[in-house]
Scaffold this active site. Structure first.
Site: not given
Length: 382
Positions: A245-246
């Site tokens: 996600e990051r």
């Protein structure tokens, strides 16, 4: 920026066809979507028809079984059109992977084909009015009642909140767990389940076409068959998936920076002041050289991270560094580029104005940049 080292002919072709599709189906409509504060579901359906939704999913569920390089290309091309398309990346690279990694066979058969076709639009609901970065402290509960869970609570700042049909919701299934994060589970809550309502569409500073909303659960009845993975293992699953996600957020920030550099270089060459183009002034040159250097550094760092991520390495520290540095850098670049556009930079018809208001939230969502620094400090043994 040049293409990535890992791009082969098929990736270049894929990028070309996606860009062509977006130039026809998204670019001309984008301004209207921003005004409407929503991307229509019909666009999601078109993405599905063209194979741009969840291309990583296995063929047996209707996917193309493509590797993460394709996700990188989709993410970049969407961001190039505008940051409000971020919900597509959330669906493809953040939510659907929870079904792929932790869902059982029956769940995969039930959900994945719809996620690929665009009939299902997913969201992930972690944040609550009283719990953001402090995930272990969520207060939404799911109490077992025979073959169902009864869910009560509220979520906020949910990307794809309005359009979503399927939401992966972090809930407390064990409120008495000694360690708070041990009692968290993930439930798939579907549109139309009794007791599940969507709140208002939140009015944000930027990302106007991106539907962000509140979600409410009042004695919401969810079948136990919608539990993803094991009960009380949800926190572990979330931690395992946050690396990707990051990385996705860092990639979007890098693309935004590249886009802003490109548009500003074009602008300063064409805009005249005191009888010569603004690009002829030393201040302009120095500013743009500094930005170009940061963009180049970002590109190289990201390229190595994508390769390591694809190789299955644990790069949590580096991804946390990239997420905070690239989003902070993009924020600073947006201000510099707006300044170089002069008064026109503050006008809505110039794309730099939109970038200026769209970018700041990237330093907040997917774990605030302060949390990123905390993660790195911990891993440095500080």
């Amino acid at each position: 920026m040049g293409k990535y080292r890992f791009e082969e002919d098929e990736h270049v072709m894929f990028r070309k066809s996606l860009r062509k599709f977006l130039e026809k189906e998204a670019v001309p409509q984008y301004e209207q979507w921003e005004k409407d504060r929503l991307i229509p579901k019909s666009f999601w359906k078109r993405l599905g028809e063209m194979g741009f939704l969840c291309p990583q999913v296995e063929e047996q569920y209707g996917g193309l079984e493509l590797d993460f390089r394709y996700a990188v290309i989709i993410g970049e091309e969407m961001e190039r059109v505008g940051a409000s398309l971020t919900g597509v990346g959330l669906h493809n690279d953040i939510t659907v992977p929870y079904i792929e990694a932790y869902g059982n066979e029956e769940q995969k058969q039930r959900w994945l084909p719809g996620c690929i076709s665009g009939d299902f639009i997913t969201a992930i609901a972690m944040t609550e009015p009283g719990a953001g970065s402090d995930l272990a402290n969520i207060s939404t509960t799911a109490v077992r009642d025979g073959d169902n869970y009864v869910v009560n609570g509220q979520k906020t700042f949910i990307t794809n909140g309005i359009n979503s049909t399927h939401v992966v919701v972090a809930v407390k299934t064990d409120t008495k767990a000694e360690s708070k994060h041990r009692g968290i589970s993930l439930l798939m809550i579907e549109e139309g389940m009794p007791g599940f309502t969507k709140g208002r569409k939140l009015d944000k500073v930027g990302l106007h076409a991106q539907d962000t909303s509140e979600l409410y659960f009042e004695d919401c009845v969810v079948p136990v068959a919608n539990l993803i993975g094991e009960e009380n293992k949800g926190f572990t699953y979330l931690m395992e998936k946050l690396q990707q996600e990051r990385l996705v957020v860092a990639m979007a920030a890098q693309t935004a920076s590249e886009d802003m550099l490109e548009m500003t270089v074009d602008y300063v060459k064409s805009r005249q002041a005191f009888g010569k183009p603004i690009s002829a002034f030393q201040n302009t040159q120095f500013k743009l050289v500094e930005i170009a250097t940061e963009v180049e550094l970002g590109h190289s760092f990201l390229e190595s991270l994508i390769e390591e991520h694809m190789a299955g390495k644990d790069i949590v520290s580096k991804v946390s560094m990239a997420k905070y540095w690239l989003t902070d850098t993009a924020k600073r670049i947006s201000g510099e580029c707006m300044q170089l556009h002069g008064g026109y930079g503050y006008m809505e018809e110039y794309k730099i104005a939109r970038r200026y208001r769209d970018i700041p939230v990237a330093a907040i969502y997917a774990g605030s940049n302060e949390i990123m620094k905390t993660i790195v400090a911990k891993r440095m043994g500080l």
